[in-house]
Design an enzyme around this catalytic site. Structure first.
Site: not given
Length: 382
Positions: A83, A105, A367
């Site tokens: 991210k 969000e 991830s």
């Protein structure tokens, strides 16, 4: 058409947001053509995030699966997931646009943490919308965001998960569009967000392709990644799109009663400003979802994934909660790596792929790391 992937994508938003999207697209195109922008981005990727992330051969997992498994280690990035790649890119864009407030969000909390981190780095106020159910499941990341100076705003409407947090963030943006930059965390939303997020996350696939060629002198047979909104998957897929490599997304099947998996069980519809595959009932109302992985607990999927599925360029498998939890434990015990429960879905799919392709070489995008999920794992009795 611009902003579309086949029939998917577009800008299905209130009229008040069109000027903001035009401004954002113009700023994005200007930045993407500016060598100075990419020099700053690349510098932060190297010196702050810690890129390139390693490509690790998982020897014991490989022996267990009967395949050659390589892990793209996004879990080793600063903040613990992929991210941060997108958060760095978008905060640089927000600064160029003169925005003074950042909203975001988050579901699993990793995007919220990444956004709070870059806001701390650049001294910008940050508010993160998060479903109250996800706040309960991801308490560690809630406290991390607060420690970084972000305000975490609970959303109790609907299922109190990622869909509802995204809806509230969009409402905020509509109201405060002049000063506020909405830093979307996945490859969803109206154009230009899916294109922009893919471009920032493409660093994963570009690195992985170069690394596997250096280490093996050949491309893998397949690249596998979990898919909720789909940013980590579209990022690694981007490096292999033109190659004869299978692209496999893994959707969360929750408790196995069609409680997730937008591509496998959804129909084209509109959600959060874009046309995409969406879980909906006969009246076109969005269905509730469930996944043990908060970051995959979303009733839609990024529009480019919808296009890749429809065109046949990628295929999308299913892994349920039970399989994901077992894969979480397996990777811990075989490799000493705790994957995020989202990433554990991709690890779990290896059993299915190995049955069809024994001995194949595959890359799995790991991830994120699983520290955030220990509370959930213990609740599940693992």
């Amino acid at each position: 058409m611009k902003g579309y992937f086949g029939e998917f994508g577009g800008q299905y938003v209130p009229e008040t947001l069109y000027p903001a999207l035009i401004e954002l697209e113009s700023a994005m195109e200007c930045a993407f053509g500016d060598a100075a922008f990419w020099a700053e981005f690349d510098g932060l990727m190297a010196d702050y995030v810690g890129r390139p992330s390693p490509l690790t051969c998982a020897h014991r997992l490989s022996a267990h699966c009967g395949m050659e498994v390589w892990l793209k280690r996004e879990d080793l990035n600063h903040t613990g997931s992929h991210k941060i790649n997108n958060a760095i890119g978008q905060i640089l864009l927000a600064r160029r646009m003169g925005k003074t407030r950042i909203i975001a969000e988050t579901g699993a909390g990793q995007h919220g943490v990444a956004t709070a981190t870059v806001c701390a780095l650049f001294g910008m106020p940050c508010q993160v919308y998060m479903g109250s159910e996800d706040m309960r499941r991801q308490r560690l990341n809630v406290e991390r965001m607060r420690l970084l100076g972000a305000e975490v705003i609970p959303v109790a409407t609907g299922s109190a998960t990622l869909k509802d947090a995204t809806s509230e963030a969009i409402r905020d943006w509509v109201t405060n569009v002049d000063t506020t930059y909405y830093l979307i965390g996945s490859a969803i939303g109206p154009h230009p967000y899916p294109t922009m997020v893919k471009r920032f996350q493409a660093v994963i696939g570009v690195e992985a392709r170069a690394q596997i060629l250096t280490k093996k002198g050949a491309l893998p047979r397949a690249v596998i990644a979990c898919v909720g909104g789909g940013s980590n998957a579209i990022g690694i897929f981007a490096g292999f799109m033109q190659d004869p490599v299978e692209l496999i997304g893994v959707e969360a099947y929750g408790n196995g009663v069609h409680s997730g998996a937008s591509i496998n069980f959804g129909l084209p519809g509109v959600l959060h400003g874009a046309r995409l595959h969406l879980l909906q009932d006969g009246d076109r109302q969005v269905l509730p979802t469930h996944s043990v992985a908060a970051g995959l607990d979303y009733p839609g999927v990024g529009p480019e994934h919808s296009y890749l599925a429809m065109s046949g360029r990628a295929r999308y498998g299913l892994v349920d909660d039970r399989q994901a939890l077992a894969a979480f434990a397996l990777l811990n015990r075989l490799e000493g790596i705790a994957p995020a429960l989202e990433s554990a879905h991709a690890i779990a799919y290896l059993n299915t792929y190995a049955q069809e392709n024994p001995g194949a070489c595959v890359i799995v995008n790991l991830s994120g790391r699983g520290d955030k999920d220990l509370h959930t794992v213990l609740e599940e009795g693992l």
